[in-house]
Design an enzyme around this catalytic site. Structure first.
Site, mmCIF file in Angstrom:
data_model
loop_
_atom_site.group_PDB
_atom_site.id
_atom_site.type_symbol
_atom_site.label_atom_id
_atom_site.label_comp_id
_atom_site.label_asym_id
_atom_site.label_seq_id
_atom_site.Cartn_x
_atom_site.Cartn_y
_atom_site.Cartn_z
ATOM 1 N N GLU A 88 126.761 70.423 54.467
ATOM 2 C CA GLU A 88 126.170 71.739 55.356
ATOM 3 C C GLU A 88 126.538 70.168 57.094
ATOM 4 O O GLU A 88 125.783 69.711 57.579
ATOM 5 C CB GLU A 88 124.715 71.464 55.171
ATOM 6 C CG GLU A 88 123.374 72.015 55.935
ATOM 7 C CD GLU A 88 121.948 72.250 55.260
ATOM 8 O OE1 GLU A 88 121.574 73.015 55.865
ATOM 9 O OE2 GLU A 88 122.050 71.822 54.507
ATOM 10 N N LYS A 104 122.062 80.566 55.472
ATOM 11 C CA LYS A 104 120.992 79.882 54.417
ATOM 12 C C LYS A 104 119.445 81.043 54.097
ATOM 13 O O LYS A 104 118.908 81.309 55.334
ATOM 14 C CB LYS A 104 120.515 78.921 54.861
ATOM 15 C CG LYS A 104 120.114 77.607 54.488
ATOM 16 C CD LYS A 104 119.752 76.411 55.169
ATOM 17 C CE LYS A 104 118.709 75.478 53.796
ATOM 18 N NZ LYS A 104 119.132 74.043 54.889
ATOM 19 N N CYS A 120 122.173 73.916 50.173
ATOM 20 C CA CYS A 120 121.620 72.947 50.630
ATOM 21 C C CYS A 120 119.696 73.136 49.536
ATOM 22 O O CYS A 120 119.901 73.772 48.343
ATOM 23 C CB CYS A 120 120.839 72.583 51.077
ATOM 24 S SG CYS A 120 120.026 70.578 51.389
#
Length: 264
Positions: free
Chosen positions: A48, A115, A149
């Site tokens: 990331e 995300k 994540c």
């Protein structure tokens, strides 16, 4: 169910490395050197915000989709003749910044995933706009879903309703919470009956947070096929479609999964 026995195996490479804080040129140079180690991969995964580290300075560090990092990803994909993925800070519009994963193909075409779950404990929601849509991409017939994540903590968003073969998470996951990382990745593999990869960084960031890596690739039983531990480097593994197909035929729990609809 699709006939997975007819698919070729997938060659996966994951890259685990530290990052130079908010120094795009240094990070691109470092990752380019690491990518020289990749051998005959179909898919290469970077952590990331691999070009800056996990930063909340979205306005200062944001790039466009024509910027240096996306251009670099395209070049690496062409050079390796593989799909290359990593996330970076992208400016979509004035005041609209995304933690965006880029799926860069060798032919120069792109797919993107923004995300969905922004890490509240770091104030990520104050600096970025959350994504609203999942991405499913095909590679050599494999159905693949990329996530980022903090998404790992949310099983509904991770849940397979699209016949996924590989689910992967690119991350900047701190060492202090490594137990959650190491427990949730196998859970996602088991509940989705698919291969799972988690790609994390190592080293300390500018905020003093240590990262232990623990990048790994797991099979559909949650068992490790590859574990990078805290090592720097490129790690490669072959994912076998026939093995996944045999297990899903023998244990078709997916047929009893709950049906649901995700709201944007």
């Amino acid at each position: 169910m699709r006939d997975l026995t007819q698919l070729e195996n997938l060659q996966l490479a994951i890259v685990q490395a530290p990052m130079v804080w908010q120094d795009v040129s240094a990070n691109l140079d470092n990752f380019a050197q690491l990518l020289n180690q990749v051998e005959q991969a179909d898919l290469v995964l970077l952590p990331e915000m691999f070009n800056t580290g996990f930063s909340m300075e979205s306005e200062r560090l944001a790039e466009s989709m024509d910027g240096i990092t996306v251009t670099w990803l395209k070049a690496q994909a062409m050079r390796l003749q593989a799909v290359v993925c990593g996330s970076l800070i992208v400016k979509v519009a004035e005041g609209d910044f995304r933690n965006r994963l880029i799926w860069a193909r060798p032919d120069g075409s792109l797919e993107t995933y923004d995300k969905r779950h922004l890490f509240r404990m770091a104030g990520e929601q104050n600096h970025y706009t959350a994504g609203t849509h999942q991405l499913v991409v095909e590679l050599k017939g494999w159905r693949i879903r990329p996530l980022i994540c903090y998404d790992l903590r949310f099983p509904v968003w991770s849940r397979d309703s699209q016949d996924t073969d590989l689910l992967f998470y690119i991350a900047s996951w701190p060492q202090a919470r490594r137990n959650a990382w190491n427990r949730l990745l196998p859970a996602r593999a088991i509940e989705n009956i698919c291969y799972v990869a988690g790609v994390n960084r190592i080293g300390e960031d500018n905020n003093g947070y240590a990262h232990s890596g623990d990048s790994q690739v797991l099979d559909y039983l949650g068992d490790p096929l590859l574990q990078a531990n805290a090592q720097l480097g490129v790690f490669q593994v072959e994912l076998k479609a026939a093995n996944l197909a045999k297990f899903k035929q023998r244990f078709p729990a997916y047929l009893d999964a709950d049906h649901f609809h995700l709201e944007p």
